[in-house]
Design a protein around this motif. Structure first.
Motif, PDB file in Angstrom:
ATOM      1  N   THR A  18       0.826  -1.196   0.000  1.00 62.69           N
ATOM      2  CA  THR A  18       0.000   0.000   0.000  1.00 62.69           C
ATOM      3  C   THR A  18       0.866   1.254   0.000  1.00 62.69           C
ATOM      4  O   THR A  18       2.049   1.222   0.364  1.00 62.69           O
ATOM      5  CB  THR A  18      -0.919   0.054   1.232  1.00 62.69           C
ATOM      6  N   LYS A  19       0.254   2.360  -0.370  1.00 61.17           N
ATOM      7  CA  LYS A  19       0.958   3.637  -0.349  1.00 61.17           C
ATOM      8  C   LYS A  19       1.333   4.009   1.092  1.00 61.17           C
ATOM      9  O   LYS A  19       2.388   4.601   1.313  1.00 61.17           O
ATOM     10  CB  LYS A  19       0.090   4.718  -0.986  1.00 61.17           C
ATOM     11  N   ASP A  20       0.506   3.641   2.063  1.00 60.92           N
ATOM     12  CA  ASP A  20       0.832   3.898   3.475  1.00 60.92           C
ATOM     13  C   ASP A  20       2.116   3.176   3.872  1.00 60.92           C
ATOM     14  O   ASP A  20       2.932   3.712   4.630  1.00 60.92           O
ATOM     15  CB  ASP A  20      -0.309   3.465   4.395  1.00 60.92           C
ATOM     16  N   THR A  21       2.301   1.962   3.378  1.00 55.35           N
ATOM     17  CA  THR A  21       3.531   1.216   3.650  1.00 55.35           C
ATOM     18  C   THR A  21       4.731   1.940   3.056  1.00 55.35           C
ATOM     19  O   THR A  21       5.783   2.036   3.699  1.00 55.35           O
ATOM     20  CB  THR A  21       3.427  -0.214   3.102  1.00 55.35           C
ATOM     21  N   ILE A  22       4.582   2.473   1.864  1.00 58.66           N
ATOM     22  CA  ILE A  22       5.676   3.221   1.230  1.00 58.66           C
ATOM     23  C   ILE A  22       6.081   4.393   2.108  1.00 58.66           C
ATOM     24  O   ILE A  22       7.271   4.595   2.397  1.00 58.66           O
ATOM     25  CB  ILE A  22       5.264   3.713  -0.181  1.00 58.66           C
ATOM     26  N   TYR A  23       5.118   5.177   2.579  1.00 59.11           N
ATOM     27  CA  TYR A  23       5.427   6.343   3.414  1.00 59.11           C
ATOM     28  C   TYR A  23       6.065   5.920   4.739  1.00 59.11           C
ATOM     29  O   TYR A  23       6.971   6.592   5.234  1.00 59.11           O
ATOM     30  CB  TYR A  23       4.184   7.187   3.656  1.00 59.11           C
ATOM     31  N   ALA A  24       5.603   4.805   5.296  1.00 57.55           N
ATOM     32  CA  ALA A  24       6.206   4.297   6.540  1.00 57.55           C
ATOM     33  C   ALA A  24       7.655   3.876   6.297  1.00 57.55           C
ATOM     34  O   ALA A  24       8.538   4.144   7.127  1.00 57.55           O
ATOM     35  CB  ALA A  24       5.388   3.128   7.088  1.00 57.55           C
ATOM     36  N   TRP A  25       7.921   3.224   5.177  1.00 60.00           N
ATOM     37  CA  TRP A  25       9.290   2.798   4.857  1.00 60.00           C
ATOM     38  C   TRP A  25      10.201   3.994   4.636  1.00 60.00           C
ATOM     39  O   TRP A  25      11.367   3.956   5.011  1.00 60.00           O
ATOM     40  CB  TRP A  25       9.291   1.886   3.637  1.00 60.00           C
ATOM     41  N   ILE A  26       9.690   5.063   4.043  1.00 60.44           N
ATOM     42  CA  ILE A  26      10.506   6.274   3.874  1.00 60.44           C
ATOM     43  C   ILE A  26      10.898   6.813   5.253  1.00 60.44           C
ATOM     44  O   ILE A  26      12.064   7.125   5.499  1.00 60.44           O
ATOM     45  CB  ILE A  26       9.745   7.354   3.076  1.00 60.44           C
ATOM     46  N   ALA A  27       9.912   6.914   6.138  1.00 60.46           N
ATOM     47  CA  ALA A  27      10.144   7.514   7.451  1.00 60.46           C
ATOM     48  C   ALA A  27      10.963   6.624   8.379  1.00 60.46           C
ATOM     49  O   ALA A  27      11.838   7.115   9.101  1.00 60.46           O
ATOM     50  CB  ALA A  27       8.796   7.836   8.107  1.00 60.46           C
ATOM     51  N   ASP A  28      10.696   5.327   8.377  1.00 60.92           N
ATOM     52  CA  ASP A  28      11.268   4.431   9.389  1.00 60.92           C
ATOM     53  C   ASP A  28      12.434   3.580   8.912  1.00 60.92           C
ATOM     54  O   ASP A  28      13.222   3.118   9.725  1.00 60.92           O
ATOM     55  CB  ASP A  28      10.182   3.486   9.923  1.00 60.92           C
ATOM     56  N   LYS A  29      12.526   3.329   7.628  1.00 62.35           N
ATOM     57  CA  LYS A  29      13.516   2.368   7.135  1.00 62.35           C
ATOM     58  C   LYS A  29      14.474   2.934   6.088  1.00 62.35           C
ATOM     59  O   LYS A  29      15.266   2.210   5.522  1.00 62.35           O
ATOM     60  CB  LYS A  29      12.810   1.134   6.577  1.00 62.35           C
ATOM     61  N   GLY A  30      14.377   4.219   5.824  1.00 62.20           N
ATOM     62  CA  GLY A  30      15.316   4.831   4.897  1.00 62.20           C
ATOM     63  C   GLY A  30      15.145   4.422   3.448  1.00 62.20           C
ATOM     64  O   GLY A  30      16.112   4.366   2.693  1.00 62.20           O
ATOM     65  N   MET A  31      13.911   4.164   3.044  1.00 60.27           N
ATOM     66  CA  MET A  31      13.655   3.813   1.645  1.00 60.27           C
ATOM     67  C   MET A  31      14.138   4.958   0.753  1.00 60.27           C
ATOM     68  O   MET A  31      13.886   6.123   1.058  1.00 60.27           O
ATOM     69  CB  MET A  31      12.159   3.592   1.431  1.00 60.27           C
ATOM     70  N   PRO A  32      14.838   4.646  -0.332  1.00 58.55           N
ATOM     71  CA  PRO A  32      15.330   5.716  -1.210  1.00 58.55           C
ATOM     72  C   PRO A  32      14.187   6.430  -1.926  1.00 58.55           C
ATOM     73  O   PRO A  32      13.440   5.811  -2.686  1.00 58.55           O
ATOM     74  CB  PRO A  32      16.241   4.987  -2.197  1.00 58.55           C
ATOM     75  N   ALA A  33      14.044   7.708  -1.611  1.00 60.58           N
ATOM     76  CA  ALA A  33      12.986   8.525  -2.195  1.00 60.58           C
ATOM     77  C   ALA A  33      13.508   9.952  -2.297  1.00 60.58           C
ATOM     78  O   ALA A  33      14.390  10.353  -1.531  1.00 60.58           O
ATOM     79  CB  ALA A  33      11.739   8.470  -1.315  1.00 60.58           C
ATOM     80  N   HIS A  34      12.948  10.690  -3.212  1.00 61.39           N
ATOM     81  CA  HIS A  34      13.388  12.063  -3.454  1.00 61.39           C
ATOM     82  C   HIS A  34      12.179  12.981  -3.395  1.00 61.39           C
ATOM     83  O   HIS A  34      11.187  12.736  -4.087  1.00 61.39           O
ATOM     84  CB  HIS A  34      14.071  12.162  -4.815  1.00 61.39           C
ATOM     85  N   LYS A  35      12.251  14.004  -2.568  1.00 60.76           N
ATOM     86  CA  LYS A  35      11.140  14.952  -2.435  1.00 60.76           C
ATOM     87  C   LYS A  35      11.254  15.990  -3.553  1.00 60.76           C
ATOM     88  O   LYS A  35      12.291  16.630  -3.724  1.00 60.76           O
ATOM     89  CB  LYS A  35      11.230  15.626  -1.062  1.00 60.76           C
ATOM     90  N   VAL A  36      10.194  16.120  -4.326  1.00 57.63           N
ATOM     91  CA  VAL A  36      10.117  17.105  -5.397  1.00 57.63           C
ATOM     92  C   VAL A  36       8.890  17.962  -5.096  1.00 57.63           C
ATOM     93  O   VAL A  36       7.757  17.518  -5.303  1.00 57.63           O
ATOM     94  CB  VAL A  36       9.997  16.437  -6.791  1.00 57.63           C
ATOM     95  N   GLY A  37       9.126  19.127  -4.534  1.00 59.43           N
ATOM     96  CA  GLY A  37       8.007  19.940  -4.060  1.00 59.43           C
ATOM     97  C   GLY A  37       7.329  19.209  -2.913  1.00 59.43           C
ATOM     98  O   GLY A  37       7.976  18.833  -1.940  1.00 59.43           O
ATOM     99  N   ARG A  38       6.047  18.956  -3.056  1.00 60.39           N
ATOM    100  CA  ARG A  38       5.298  18.216  -2.036  1.00 60.39           C
ATOM    101  C   ARG A  38       5.250  16.719  -2.312  1.00 60.39           C
ATOM    102  O   ARG A  38       4.710  15.961  -1.513  1.00 60.39           O
ATOM    103  CB  ARG A  38       3.857  18.738  -1.982  1.00 60.39           C
TER     104      ARG A  38
END
Length: 60
Positions: A18-38
């Motif tokens: 789920t998308k919620d899992t993706i956001y949790a992984w970004i916050a808690d597990k350092g999933m590679p993601a790049h913030k572009v604006g919002r």
């Protein structure tokens, strides 16, 4: 040609979570993601490497 940037929805479908899992992984597990604006953007190759390296172990 460079790899396309994917949205949180796209990467969630790619990984079968789920998308919620993706956001949790970004916050808690350092999933590679790049913030572009919002928005969070992802490259599938970076995420696949992170998953193969055990980054997603243990759930969200």
């Amino acid at each position: 040609m460079s790899e396309p940037w994917l949205s949180a929805d796209d990467i969630a479908v790619h990984l079968g979570v789920t998308k919620d899992t993706i956001y949790a992984w970004i916050a808690d597990k350092g999933m590679p993601a790049h913030k572009v604006g919002r928005l969070w953007k992802f490259q599938a190759s970076e995420v696949d490497y992170w998953v193969r390296g055990g980054g997603a172990k243990g759930g969200a």
